[in-house]
Design a protein around this motif. Structure first.
Motif: not given
Ligand code: GUN
Ligand code: FE
Length: 454
Positions: A394-409, A441-452
């Protein structure tokens, strides 16, 4: 001019404790500093015009993908990573003396520290953990190495140089040379981490870290309390973890861990106490009053705690609680595993475990927590414990997120068009997702992990 980036996708989070909020196709705006400036729901007025403004700055998730807040791990012993999954058959004091202290002593070598810490930080990021409260070792150089590694890999790391200054309580091969040196090293550590933090937009923080009351002198504990006050930094230690620790502290001071930590100025606003299994209602009130928080470590507790912490009672009392893996007292580096165990342990506390007793006397009534409650501990609870704006989207918080893919093969979650409510979708992710499903995975608006791969 500042650029705003836009992210679009379904959001699951708990802006109030244990209460799921689902935002379908949320439009999240993130500024140059990596802070969320606005979250618009599809049903909000102006959604379409905001979306039109996004143009080339928009990143939209695909079908089956969603955003969860990055996890906050409130208790990790970084040097114990090589020991994860082994040596779990001894009681805590034997485990420490025979396994853990000889391993931690190896971090006198900064090169060994660097190799382990680089692997661990990357592994935690790949499991969706964006903020971590770490114990390092007694060594100044190696502890700084951990802070530098967090800074370099983009994780929000809170790091403590461990203090074990009592020559009576600690082996000669692994203890601070003296109380004076332990305090001087801690002060230098605080200053140097604050310098490293200037290179880390996501934040890297020094933490005052007595290992636990049994390993420190009174003078050491008092000196650390004074440093926490002088620099207004975070504090962490173990508190009332198991029967042995509880009894040891009672015998030495005639008080509980919580009371002793309070006496030395360590139970304070930005303090996180690991475990807290034996904290009484009166101790709980001290937590509430001081603003200190508990790091619940459910997997580790199944091995070392000699009991189950009454999370529900403490939450109802108003204690701030988050989750910790406690690597390597806890074997798993994954907070998803700890979310599940937090639920299962609470169910066993409620039902009881000894089937030779009548059912109505076997357990502690009204103890269970839901998997959404446990998710809330791993996200919002962690942010609140550290007094940092993380764990909620939410507003005012760091953009720290995980992008989950429920259809990952490699691990598609079962979806046959049934059980499609937001709550069911999140429950399925929490119980069945593996690191395969964590796409970014993103920390404070920066992508820090991407699954290969796919
Ligand atoms: N108490 C003191 N040190 C430790 C540790 O390394 N792990 C756990 N679980 N408890 C402790
Ligand atoms: Fe621990």
């Amino acid at each position: 001019m500042a650029t705003i980036r836009y992210f679009k996708g379904d959001v699951f989070h708990t802006p109030s404790d244990g209460k799921l909020e689902y935002i379908e196709e949320a439009l999240i705006q993130v500024d140059d500093a990596g802070i969320i400036t606005k979250v618009t729901a599809k049903t909000d007025q102006g959604y379409e015009s905001e979306l039109a403004k996004a143009s080339e700055n928009l990143q939209a998730l695909s079908a089956g993908q969603c955003f969860l807040p990055g996890f906050v791990d409130l208790h990790v012993h970084a040097p114990q990573w090589p020991q994860a999954g082994i040596a779990l058959d001894e009681p805590l004091n034997v485990w420490l003396d025979e396994c853990t202290f000889p391993l931690e002593a190896k971090y006198a070598d900064p090169a060994f520290a660097k190799a382990v810490y680089q692997d661990l930080v990357a592994q935690l990021l790949a499991r969706g953990t964006t903020t971590v409260l770490y114990f390092a070792t007694i060594h100044l150089e190696a502890s700084l190495q951990l802070a530098k590694t967090c800074a370099a890999l983009g994780q929000r790391g809170l790091v403590g140089k461990v203090v074990m200054d009592d020559p009576q309580a600690n082996p000669a091969f692994y203890r601070d040379a003296s109380t004076e040196e332990a305090l001087a090293d801690t002060e230098r550590f605080i200053q140097e981490v604050q310098a490293i933090a200037k290179t880390a937009p996501q934040g890297v923080y020094p933490v005052v870290t007595p290992r636990f009351v049994p390993s420190c002198t009174d003078k050491g504990l008092a000196g650390l309390g004074a440093l926490a006050e002088k620099y207004d930094v975070h504090v962490q230690t173990h508190c009332s973890e198991g029967q042995w620790e509880h009894d040891f502290v009672q015998e030495r001071f005639g008080k509980t861990d919580t009371e002793v930590l309070q006496d030395f100025g360590l139970l304070r606003e930005k303090a996180v106490m690991a475990h807290g299994n034996f904290i009484s209602p009166a101790d709980g009130a001290r937590f509430v009053e001081s603003g200190a928080a508990v790091a619940h470590c459910p997997i580790s507790n199944a091995y070392f705690a000699n009991g189950v912490i009454p999370i529900k009672r403490l939450k109802e009392q108003g204690v701030t609680i988050g989750l910790g893996t406690d690597i390597s007292g806890g074997f798993s580096p994954n907070l998803y595993d700890n979310i599940k165990q937090a639920v299962m342990s609470s169910r066993m506390l409620e039902d009881g475990v000894d089937v030779t007793l009548p059912q109505n006397t076997r357990g502690v009534a009204d103890s269970r927590i839901s998997v959404i409650d446990a998710f809330s501990l791993a996200t919002k609870g962690g942010g609140e414990a550290l007094k940092l704006p993380v764990g909620v989207i939410k507003e005012g918080y760091a953009f720290d997120v995980q992008v989950i893919d429920t259809r990952q093969k490699e691990n598609p979650l079962p979806d046959f068009g049934v059980f499609t409510s937001p709550e069911a979708r999140l429950q399925k992710i929490l119980y069945l997702a593996t690191m395969q499903n964590i796409r970014q995975v993103w920390v404070q608006g920066k992508k820090v992990h991407e699954k290969r791969g796919e």
